[in-house]
Design an enzyme around this catalytic site. Structure first.
Site, PDB file in Angstrom:
ATOM      1  N   ASN A  90       0.832  -1.286  -0.068  1.00  0.00           N
ATOM      2  CA  ASN A  90       0.297   0.237  -0.164  1.00  0.00           C
ATOM      3  C   ASN A  90       0.519   1.293  -0.173  1.00  0.00           C
ATOM      4  OD1 ASN A  90      -2.681  -0.867   0.068  1.00  0.00           O
ATOM      5  ND2 ASN A  90      -2.694  -1.605   2.201  1.00  0.00           N
ATOM      6  N   HIS A  91       0.576   2.124  -0.515  1.00  0.00           N
ATOM      7  CA  HIS A  91       0.983   3.412  -0.444  1.00  0.00           C
ATOM      8  C   HIS A  91       0.679   4.707   0.701  1.00  0.00           C
ATOM      9  CE1 HIS A  91       2.354   3.373  -5.511  1.00  0.00           C
ATOM     10  NE2 HIS A  91       2.557   2.337  -4.757  1.00  0.00           N
ATOM     11  N   PRO A  92       1.374   5.300   1.251  1.00  0.00           N
ATOM     12  CA  PRO A  92       0.844   5.903   2.300  1.00  0.00           C
ATOM     13  C   PRO A  92      -0.504   6.955   1.763  1.00  0.00           C
ATOM     14  CG  PRO A  92       3.097   5.984   2.376  1.00  0.00           C
ATOM     15  CD  PRO A  92       2.713   4.983   0.850  1.00  0.00           C
TER      16      PRO A  92
END
Length: 221
Positions: A90-92
């Site tokens: 997951n990306h921030p």
């Protein structure tokens, strides 16, 4: 006495009828050595295109030292094209942009540290069957004895002994009633010694709980 067909030490536990070793089916605990991945004995994966690195094939986003872990129980069956997407994929998302600047310049990691700590583990129980092309999403919890249909996308929690399918995966039915599930979880046959498991494969195949209980090495209180 050792049970020849239940050999957890073998990386390639299956042979074809002509005696050839099936290199496309592996005991994962014997071919994966990764600090963030824990896999129980007898859990296997199969592939028509077996990789050199099974950890990368199954869980490509789980890097050594990642803030989360992947745990898979004993006697699981993982079909071809299964992918387990753990939380580091997951990306921030709390900021304005989801672009991962820090992967190109580690000095910027401090900007995101509060978003990439405490990430959830992904946990797959014992005796779980993941069908062809299943995707397991970050932080999923799949219960013991669950069956995940081909192509399903699984997030959240899957109950013990549920059958799930679809995108997103939904429970289509329960394999057993609540009382039977309670008995099965109490017996936890996957933790028995291999010789005792070998003696009860007929009961497991017939869903004969009475026979399974009668042959249990001990019944927890």
């Amino acid at each position: 006495m050792p049970v020849s067909f239940l050999d957890a030490s073998s990386a390639y536990p299956m042979r074809f009828a002509d005696g050839r070793v099936n290199r496309g089916l592996v005991h994962l605990s014997r071919v994966i050595d990764h600090p963030n991945i824990e896999i129980g004995d007898f859990t296997y994966a199969s592939s028509f295109d077996p990789p050199d690195d099974w950890a990368v094939r199954l869980a490509p986003y789980t890097y050594p030292g990642a803030p989360e872990r992947l745990r898979i129980g004993r006697f699981c069956q993982i079909a071809d094209r299964v992918r387990i997407v753990t939380a580091s994929a997951n990306h921030p998302m709390a900021g304005i942009s989801t672009y991962p600047f820090a992967i190109f310049d580690p000095a910027r990691l401090a900007d995101y540290i509060d978003q990439i700590t405490g990430l959830p583990d992904t946990v797959i129980g014992h005796d779980v069957w993941l069908g062809d092309g299943v995707t397991v999403l970050p932080g999923a919890r799949i219960g013991n004895g669950a069956i995940v249909g081909a192509g399903a996308v699984v997030g959240g929690t899957v109950p013990d002994y549920a059958v799930v399918a679809g995108n997103p995966a939904r429970v289509t039915r329960m394999r057993f009633g609540p009382a039977e599930i309670e008995r099965l979880l109490r017996l936890a046959w996957w933790d028995w010694p291999p010789d005792r498991i070998a003696a009860v494969t007929g009961a497991l195949a017939r869903a004969d709980l009475d026979a399974l209980e009668a042959l249990a090495p001990s019944c927890p209180a």
